[in-house]
Design a protein around this motif. Structure first.
Motif, PDB file in Angstrom:
ATOM      1  N   THR A 637       0.862  -1.180   0.000  1.00  0.00           N
ATOM      2  CA  THR A 637       0.000   0.000   0.000  1.00  0.00           C
ATOM      3  C   THR A 637       0.899   1.231   0.000  1.00  0.00           C
ATOM      4  O   THR A 637       1.747   1.381   0.884  1.00  0.00           O
ATOM      5  CB  THR A 637      -0.919   0.028   1.226  1.00  0.00           C
ATOM      6  OG1 THR A 637      -1.755  -1.138   1.230  1.00  0.00           O
ATOM      7  CG2 THR A 637      -1.803   1.265   1.199  1.00  0.00           C
ATOM      8  N   ILE A 638       0.716   2.082  -1.006  1.00  0.00           N
ATOM      9  CA  ILE A 638       1.510   3.309  -1.106  1.00  0.00           C
ATOM     10  C   ILE A 638       0.557   4.495  -1.144  1.00  0.00           C
ATOM     11  O   ILE A 638      -0.227   4.633  -2.088  1.00  0.00           O
ATOM     12  CB  ILE A 638       2.396   3.325  -2.362  1.00  0.00           C
ATOM     13  CG1 ILE A 638       3.246   2.048  -2.460  1.00  0.00           C
ATOM     14  CG2 ILE A 638       3.293   4.561  -2.367  1.00  0.00           C
ATOM     15  CD1 ILE A 638       4.106   1.982  -3.709  1.00  0.00           C
ATOM     16  N   PRO A 639       0.585   5.357  -0.137  1.00  0.00           N
ATOM     17  CA  PRO A 639      -0.289   6.541  -0.157  1.00  0.00           C
ATOM     18  C   PRO A 639       0.193   7.558  -1.186  1.00  0.00           C
ATOM     19  O   PRO A 639       1.329   7.484  -1.669  1.00  0.00           O
ATOM     20  CB  PRO A 639      -0.167   7.086   1.271  1.00  0.00           C
ATOM     21  CG  PRO A 639       1.165   6.608   1.740  1.00  0.00           C
ATOM     22  CD  PRO A 639       1.412   5.289   1.087  1.00  0.00           C
ATOM     23  N   CYS A 640      -0.657   8.505  -1.503  1.00  0.00           N
ATOM     24  CA  CYS A 640      -0.272   9.589  -2.409  1.00  0.00           C
ATOM     25  C   CYS A 640       0.959  10.316  -1.860  1.00  0.00           C
ATOM     26  O   CYS A 640       1.024  10.620  -0.664  1.00  0.00           O
ATOM     27  CB  CYS A 640      -1.431  10.565  -2.572  1.00  0.00           C
ATOM     28  SG  CYS A 640      -1.071  11.967  -3.646  1.00  0.00           S
ATOM     29  N   ASN A 641       1.938  10.538  -2.716  1.00  0.00           N
ATOM     30  CA  ASN A 641       3.211  11.180  -2.373  1.00  0.00           C
ATOM     31  C   ASN A 641       4.095  10.301  -1.500  1.00  0.00           C
ATOM     32  O   ASN A 641       5.105  10.778  -0.965  1.00  0.00           O
ATOM     33  CB  ASN A 641       3.005  12.531  -1.691  1.00  0.00           C
ATOM     34  CG  ASN A 641       2.432  13.574  -2.625  1.00  0.00           C
ATOM     35  OD1 ASN A 641       2.726  13.573  -3.815  1.00  0.00           O
ATOM     36  ND2 ASN A 641       1.601  14.460  -2.091  1.00  0.00           N
ATOM     37  N   GLY A 642       3.711   9.031  -1.376  1.00  0.00           N
ATOM     38  CA  GLY A 642       4.503   8.106  -0.588  1.00  0.00           C
ATOM     39  C   GLY A 642       5.324   7.179  -1.460  1.00  0.00           C
ATOM     40  O   GLY A 642       5.302   7.240  -2.690  1.00  0.00           O
ATOM     41  N   GLY A 643       6.062   6.291  -0.782  1.00  0.00           N
ATOM     42  CA  GLY A 643       6.923   5.369  -1.492  1.00  0.00           C
ATOM     43  C   GLY A 643       6.998   4.021  -0.819  1.00  0.00           C
ATOM     44  O   GLY A 643       6.411   3.793   0.249  1.00  0.00           O
ATOM     45  N   MET A 644       7.725   3.110  -1.460  1.00  0.00           N
ATOM     46  CA  MET A 644       7.934   1.762  -0.948  1.00  0.00           C
ATOM     47  C   MET A 644       9.246   1.247  -1.525  1.00  0.00           C
ATOM     48  O   MET A 644       9.562   1.474  -2.691  1.00  0.00           O
ATOM     49  CB  MET A 644       6.766   0.866  -1.377  1.00  0.00           C
ATOM     50  CG  MET A 644       6.866  -0.590  -0.924  1.00  0.00           C
ATOM     51  SD  MET A 644       7.883  -1.641  -1.990  1.00  0.00           S
ATOM     52  CE  MET A 644       7.108  -1.438  -3.576  1.00  0.00           C
ATOM     53  N   VAL A 645      10.026   0.569  -0.685  1.00  0.00           N
ATOM     54  CA  VAL A 645      11.240  -0.106  -1.151  1.00  0.00           C
ATOM     55  C   VAL A 645      11.324  -1.454  -0.465  1.00  0.00           C
ATOM     56  O   VAL A 645      11.102  -1.557   0.751  1.00  0.00           O
ATOM     57  CB  VAL A 645      12.517   0.702  -0.851  1.00  0.00           C
ATOM     58  CG1 VAL A 645      13.745  -0.062  -1.356  1.00  0.00           C
ATOM     59  CG2 VAL A 645      12.465   2.075  -1.486  1.00  0.00           C
ATOM     60  N   ILE A 646      11.634  -2.477  -1.246  1.00  0.00           N
ATOM     61  CA  ILE A 646      11.896  -3.812  -0.715  1.00  0.00           C
ATOM     62  C   ILE A 646      13.307  -4.194  -1.138  1.00  0.00           C
ATOM     63  O   ILE A 646      13.677  -4.036  -2.308  1.00  0.00           O
ATOM     64  CB  ILE A 646      10.882  -4.843  -1.253  1.00  0.00           C
ATOM     65  CG1 ILE A 646       9.461  -4.479  -0.819  1.00  0.00           C
ATOM     66  CG2 ILE A 646      11.247  -6.251  -0.782  1.00  0.00           C
ATOM     67  CD1 ILE A 646       8.400  -5.343  -1.469  1.00  0.00           C
TER      68      ILE A 646
END
Length: 648
Positions: A637-646
């Protein structure tokens, strides 16, 4: 190591009609097809993928000072079909070890019984590259190419994702065009930008059938850089530079010795965006123009200007940033404009010596300006003069400078391409790496010029410093670059800020970052360049989350492989990059609603522990360690203006 195998195939498909000849050339897997024709005396080609039209009948041909060779032409010979199978290594691009397979065919066009030019097509499974080979006419051994008919006709209903070309001698201190305008997305065909066409690369969506990326590669001092001019009925044609570029100096029409060749025009086609994001065709079809003078060192670094502005250009602050880079384990510091007058050459030599003691090297900024713009920042008037340039580079070599950043070039004329090439060749002689800003798009330069690092050619991080509007649009733009600008060449963006505000105090005032800390980490992976000068600041050692700084200390700047996972230009992007045996999966979201996806990660084995950096709804990030399930799936789940890294 380079392996190159050339072998001949025996199947050629040619048919003759009452109105001309037609020849089909397929890619190795038989799905991508180019049809070349001279129907009606007009050279043309069309492109199909799995039988679906991606480019309708599109014009070919050139007009030179020797004649108009766009009409009354005959396809007089179709050369023997051959194939190329090549594997090479190139550390500075998205895939360090590309493997290129393509079928090759040469089409000879004549007029009134005289051979005028060949058009060489190379077709791989998703990429088409073609160029003209122009022949002498009698005793005439040179020509001026006045224009190209070369065009691309998109099917009706196609939509566009394009960057308008700016008018010449506009913008800051009359430095445009510098490929720094905002993209229009999901727009209709048939427009021409602001009246001046579009900068490469150009992305199109073929309704629900797939995607087309159009660009060019192999541009050197032997030609000019081109743009795409929008016409009616889905036609886009090659356009040469604008007359006013370079303050009117230099011709817009390239000249060449005969026989001579044009750069490659490239077309990448895919049912999905994966072939667009992963293509290496712009490097596959070019060769190095000289050998590297040494083994160049890539890596991460810092620069003070993006946070501290001009006021940071003093000896003490540059020394502080050297210490900061050393603390981060980075290898360089970019010393930006005005260093010659505000720090001084003797002090720069001291800084270079101090940096070396810390395991850090310096890049120095230069203004390209000689006589074509009004940018006052210094050093000026050095890089455009051969004698002064080589003297300066000898001095830089003597004090251990690693590279240069040359700014404010703003033209695609052949004379400008000569300047780019001269700077690169001279810099190689003195062991210097080169970054260009306020500049054109790199066109295969990573392979052509071994000491080339990256070009800006995008609305980069400096605009975040200048404008709240750019900060508000940061995630939107970040969801464009992996699909467009960064697909064809290294992009010097200078981002991944962890300050909340773009000022040295990190306090309210000026522009404010609206994206999350995890977003900043993700763009360090999403944006590809072998040298990354991040927008970090020494205060981040104490005011940024420890997990964020630990990530930024270890994120690679060179990559061995890239895999597109999911996304849509301007909305969201998920892709994976591999460095050695470790995969980094990064994503950001520009949509108002949170992005919720179940993502399969076949590149990471089931049961392996992975690090997951993610944001909550308030853009508060954290780090967790989880085991990848048996299905190798993760719910994100990535919110607006957010990010994710694995990382796994």
């Amino acid at each position: 190591m380079v392996k190159h195998i050339l072998f001949f195939c025996v199947f050629v498909w040619v048919s003759t009609f009452a109105f001309g000849k037609e020849s089909k050339l397929y890619g190795p897997d038989g799905k991508l097809c180019v049809i070349v024709s001279d129907e009606g005396g007009m050279p043309s080609y069309s492109v199909l993928y799995e039988g679906v039209t991606f480019l309708q009948k599109s014009p070919l041909g050139i007009e030179t000072n020797l004649g108009d060779f766009t009409q009354q032409m005959a396809l007089t010979n179709v050369g023997q079909l051959s194939s190329v199978n090549e594997e090479y290594q190139l550390l500075t691009i998205k895939n360090s070890n590309p493997q290129y397979q393509a079928n090759v065919q040469t089409y000879t066009f004549s007029k009134e019984g005289k051979k005028i030019y060949d058009i060489v097509f190379q077709v791989s499974n998703h990429d088409i590259a073609f160029k003209y080979r122009i022949y002498p006419q009698g005793n005439t051994l040179c020509c001026i190419v006045k224009k190209e008919a070369t065009g691309f006709v998109l099917p009706k209903g196609s939509t566009t994702f394009l960057c308008p070309q700016a008018a010449p001698m506009g913008g800051f201190a009359r430095t445009s065009p510098s490929y720094e305008t905002s993209y229009t997305v999901d727009d209709v065909i048939g427009k021409n930008g602001w009246g001046n066409g579009y900068t490469f690369p150009c992305l199109f969506k073929n309704e629900d059938k797939g995607w087309v990326l159009i660009s060019e590669t192999g541009v050197s001092s032997a030609y000019c850089g081109s743009r795409l001019l929008g016409k009616e009925n889905g036609l886009y044609t090659i356009g040469f530079p604008q007359e006013g570029e370079y303050n009117g100096n230099g011709t817009v029409s390239p000249g060449m010795a005969l026989p001579g060749e044009t750069p490659w025009r490239t077309v990448t086609v895919g049912r999905t965006l994966a072939p667009i994001v992963e293509t290496t065709v712009m490097f596959d079809v070019v060769k190095p123009l000289y050998e590297a003078s040494q083994e160049f060192q890539y890596g991460c670094g810092t620069w003070s200007w993006i946070i501290g502005g001009d006021n940071s250009m003093n000896y003490d602050e540059q020394k502080r940033y050297i210490d900061f880079s050393a603390d981060m384990g980075y290898s360089s510091v970019l010393v930006d404009a005005l260093w010659d007058s505000w720090v001084g050459r003797d002090k720069i030599a001291e800084l270079a010596d101090y940096a070396a003691s810390k395991g850090v090297a310096l890049y120095l900024w230069y203004n390209s300006n000689g006589y074509w713009n009004d940018a006052p920042q210094s050093p000026r008037g050095i890089m455009n003069n051969t004698i002064m340039r080589r003297k300066e580079m000898k001095w830089m070599q003597s004090i251990g400078i690693r590279g240069i950043k040359v700014d404010f070039i703003g033209s695609d004329k052949q004379v400008t391409m000569q300047l780019y090439e001269d700077i690169l060749a001279d810099a190689n002689d003195y062991g210097l790496m080169v970054i260009f800003h306020g500049c054109t798009l790199p066109r295969g330069w990573e392979r052509m010029y071994p000491n080339f690092v990256a070009c800006e050619a995008v609305l980069a991080s400096e605009n975040l410093h200048f404008s709240q509007g750019s900060c508000d649009a940061e995630s939107f733009n970040a969801c464009l670059h992996p699909f467009i600008r960064n697909t064809v060449g290294s992009m010097d963006f200078g981002g991944s800020a962890l300050n909340k505000y773009y000022n040295a105090g990190n306090k309210p005032g000026g522009s404010r970052r609206v994206t999350s800390d995890v977003f900043a980490l993700a763009t360090a992976v999403l944006f590809q360049s072998p040298v990354q000068h991040f927008a970090l600041a020494p205060n981040n050692l104490t005011d940024a989350p420890v997990w964020a700084m630990d990530f930024m200390k270890t994120v690679p700047s060179v990559w061995d492989e890239v895999k597109f996972i999911d996304g849509y230009p301007g909305k969201y992007i998920l892709l994976a990059r591999r460095h050695a045996d470790t995969w980094y999966i990064a994503g950001v979201n520009a949509q108002k609603e949170p992005l919720k996806l179940k993502v399969k990660l076949p590149m990471i084995e089931a049961g392996k522990e992975v690090k997951v950096y993610s944001d909550n709804k308030d853009l508060e990030g954290d780090l967790q360690t989880v085991k990848l399930n048996k299905r190798q799936e993760v719910q994100i789940t990535i919110p607006c203006n957010g990010g994710m890294v694995i990382i796994g």
